[in-house]
Design a protein around this motif. Structure first.
Motif, PDB file in Angstrom:
ATOM      1  N   UNK A 299       0.836  -1.189   0.000  1.00  0.00           N
ATOM      2  CA  UNK A 299       0.000   0.000   0.000  1.00  0.00           C
ATOM      3  C   UNK A 299       0.879   1.249   0.000  1.00  0.00           C
ATOM      4  N   UNK A 300       0.515   2.205  -0.848  1.00  0.00           N
ATOM      5  CA  UNK A 300       1.205   3.488  -0.912  1.00  0.00           C
ATOM      6  C   UNK A 300       0.335   4.570  -0.286  1.00  0.00           C
ATOM      7  N   UNK A 301       0.961   5.512   0.420  1.00  0.00           N
ATOM      8  CA  UNK A 301       0.245   6.625   1.032  1.00  0.00           C
ATOM      9  C   UNK A 301      -0.034   7.683  -0.023  1.00  0.00           C
ATOM     10  N   UNK A 302      -1.301   7.990  -0.234  1.00  0.00           N
ATOM     11  CA  UNK A 302      -1.707   9.024  -1.193  1.00  0.00           C
ATOM     12  C   UNK A 302      -1.646  10.399  -0.545  1.00  0.00           C
ATOM     13  N   UNK A 303      -2.163  10.491   0.679  1.00  0.00           N
ATOM     14  CA  UNK A 303      -2.125  11.753   1.419  1.00  0.00           C
ATOM     15  C   UNK A 303      -2.041  11.451   2.905  1.00  0.00           C
ATOM     16  N   UNK A 304      -1.197  12.196   3.600  1.00  0.00           N
ATOM     17  CA  UNK A 304      -1.015  12.015   5.034  1.00  0.00           C
ATOM     18  C   UNK A 304      -1.335  13.314   5.753  1.00  0.00           C
ATOM     19  N   UNK A 305      -2.191  13.209   6.800  1.00  0.00           N
ATOM     20  CA  UNK A 305      -2.581  14.367   7.591  1.00  0.00           C
ATOM     21  C   UNK A 305      -2.204  14.113   9.048  1.00  0.00           C
ATOM     22  N   UNK A 306      -1.420  15.006   9.637  1.00  0.00           N
ATOM     23  CA  UNK A 306      -0.980  14.850  11.028  1.00  0.00           C
ATOM     24  C   UNK A 306      -1.439  16.050  11.846  1.00  0.00           C
ATOM     25  N   UNK A 307      -1.978  15.759  13.020  1.00  0.00           N
ATOM     26  CA  UNK A 307      -2.614  16.792  13.836  1.00  0.00           C
ATOM     27  C   UNK A 307      -2.183  16.677  15.293  1.00  0.00           C
ATOM     28  N   UNK A 308      -1.777  17.799  15.871  1.00  0.00           N
ATOM     29  CA  UNK A 308      -1.614  17.934  17.319  1.00  0.00           C
ATOM     30  C   UNK A 308      -2.703  18.890  17.791  1.00  0.00           C
ATOM     31  N   UNK A 309      -3.431  18.510  18.862  1.00  0.00           N
ATOM     32  CA  UNK A 309      -4.541  19.352  19.297  1.00  0.00           C
ATOM     33  C   UNK A 309      -4.640  19.361  20.813  1.00  0.00           C
ATOM     34  N   UNK A 310      -5.345  20.351  21.320  1.00  0.00           N
ATOM     35  CA  UNK A 310      -5.713  20.355  22.732  1.00  0.00           C
ATOM     36  C   UNK A 310      -7.216  20.518  22.852  1.00  0.00           C
TER      37      UNK A 310
ATOM     38  N   UNK B 208       0.815  16.071   4.133  1.00  0.00           N
ATOM     39  CA  UNK B 208       2.029  15.643   3.426  1.00  0.00           C
ATOM     40  C   UNK B 208       3.259  16.434   3.882  1.00  0.00           C
ATOM     41  N   UNK B 209       3.308  16.712   5.181  1.00  0.00           N
ATOM     42  CA  UNK B 209       4.456  17.385   5.760  1.00  0.00           C
ATOM     43  C   UNK B 209       4.455  18.896   5.637  1.00  0.00           C
ATOM     44  N   UNK B 210       3.445  19.476   5.000  1.00  0.00           N
ATOM     45  CA  UNK B 210       3.371  20.926   4.808  1.00  0.00           C
ATOM     46  C   UNK B 210       2.365  21.533   5.779  1.00  0.00           C
ATOM     47  N   UNK B 211       2.746  22.654   6.404  1.00  0.00           N
ATOM     48  CA  UNK B 211       1.846  23.334   7.329  1.00  0.00           C
ATOM     49  C   UNK B 211       0.566  23.745   6.616  1.00  0.00           C
ATOM     50  N   UNK B 212      -0.555  23.535   7.294  1.00  0.00           N
ATOM     51  CA  UNK B 212      -1.873  23.817   6.728  1.00  0.00           C
ATOM     52  C   UNK B 212      -2.674  24.659   7.709  1.00  0.00           C
ATOM     53  N   UNK B 213      -3.621  25.415   7.178  1.00  0.00           N
ATOM     54  CA  UNK B 213      -4.439  26.289   8.007  1.00  0.00           C
ATOM     55  C   UNK B 213      -5.117  25.508   9.125  1.00  0.00           C
ATOM     56  N   UNK B 214      -5.055  26.052  10.336  1.00  0.00           N
ATOM     57  CA  UNK B 214      -5.619  25.384  11.510  1.00  0.00           C
ATOM     58  C   UNK B 214      -7.136  25.547  11.567  1.00  0.00           C
ATOM     59  N   UNK B 215      -7.785  24.579  12.207  1.00  0.00           N
ATOM     60  CA  UNK B 215      -9.228  24.620  12.410  1.00  0.00           C
ATOM     61  C   UNK B 215      -9.552  24.459  13.892  1.00  0.00           C
ATOM     62  N   UNK B 216     -10.731  24.882  14.263  1.00  0.00           N
ATOM     63  CA  UNK B 216     -11.212  24.775  15.636  1.00  0.00           C
ATOM     64  C   UNK B 216     -12.692  24.420  15.596  1.00  0.00           C
ATOM     65  N   UNK B 217     -13.128  23.612  16.556  1.00  0.00           N
ATOM     66  CA  UNK B 217     -14.542  23.240  16.549  1.00  0.00           C
ATOM     67  C   UNK B 217     -15.037  23.016  17.971  1.00  0.00           C
TER      68      UNK B 217
END
Length: 245
Positions: free
Chosen positions: A127-138, A182-191
């Motif tokens: 299996x190959x990774x198409x897209x990877x999303x990593x999140x640190x949250x509080x 994919x290792x690039x910083x992305x706009x943060x979200x809150x909910x």
């Protein structure tokens, strides 16, 4: 034409999966304390690899502290998902009714977590990774627990067993601290999530109970990644010790 159609289905699947929620709610702690010095431990799991554990103690006649943790490691699905979450809370508890068969608890707490969400596709090497999303949250949350013990015990397994049922309603503010695609910083979200949970407990032995938990979550904000959509269905065991009444 057939290859084009299959390619369209695969692409659509990846798009739909990439929009799935990157946050999975854990099983909230529901100790239902009755007196000072009472302790509580619990463990819950389901077939999706969601494992939660919690512990707590009533430090006074009405004040209690809790600690919880959960681990999810689902590598057999697409997207693959894993999450680690730890939290602590301080609260107030009291008994209700003429026979003190009802318990009411209020908690407020804080938690930290990390999640990894990966879209994968089959290849000749696995299996190959198409897209990877990593999140640190509080998270900051408030929670209300209510339970009631059935007046008449059930005749099961050659003895009379206690049955109680209840609900926990949690309101959690989840905020991204770091988020990459994919290792690039992305706009943060809150909910802000509203997470009602319902549970039923059956006494196995003195202090030990079998618990079934079901619930869902509702997200206030219309986000792309940090949104509602994951439910809670687990089976677990709880143990209360030091109970005087």
């Amino acid at each position: 034409m057939r290859r084009l159609f299959i390619g369209f289905l695969v692409s659509s699947s990846v798009i739909i999966q990439s929009c799935s929620s990157i946050y999975m709610p854990n099983v909230p702690a529901t100790p239902m304390f009755r007196n000072k010095g009472e302790g509580y431990v619990a463990a819950h799991a389901n077939i999706k690899g969601n494992v939660s554990a919690s512990a707590g103690v009533a430090v006074s006649d009405h004040i209690a502290v809790l600690a919880s943790g959960s681990i999810i490691d689902n590598q057999r699905s697409n997207p693959r998902f894993s999450q680690k979450l730890g939290e602590a809370a301080l609260g107030y508890y009291t008994t209700m009714g003429k026979q003190n068969r009802q318990v009411l608890e209020f908690y407020a707490g804080y938690g930290l977590g990390k999640a990894i969400d990966e879209d994968v596709r089959a290849s000749t090497t696995g299996y190959d990774v198409v897209e990877s999303r990593e999140l640190d949250f509080d998270k900051i949350f408030v929670q209300v627990n209510y339970s009631s013990t059935r007046k008449n015990k059930l005749n099961l397994f050659g003895g009379k067993k206690e049955l109680n049922y209840g609900t926990a309603i949690r309101v959690s503010r989840i905020q991204m601290k770091d988020f990459t695609i994919n290792g690039l910083d992305t706009q943060h979200e809150e909910n802000l999530f509203i997470e009602p949970v319902f549970f039923t407990r059956l006494e196995l032995n003195k202090g030990f109970q079998l618990q079934y938990t079901s619930g869902f979550n509702i997200g206030v904000a219309d986000n792309m990644y940090l949104k509602a959509g994951n439910s809670v269905f687990t089976l677990g065991v709880t143990y209360n010790f030091g109970r005087k009444k």
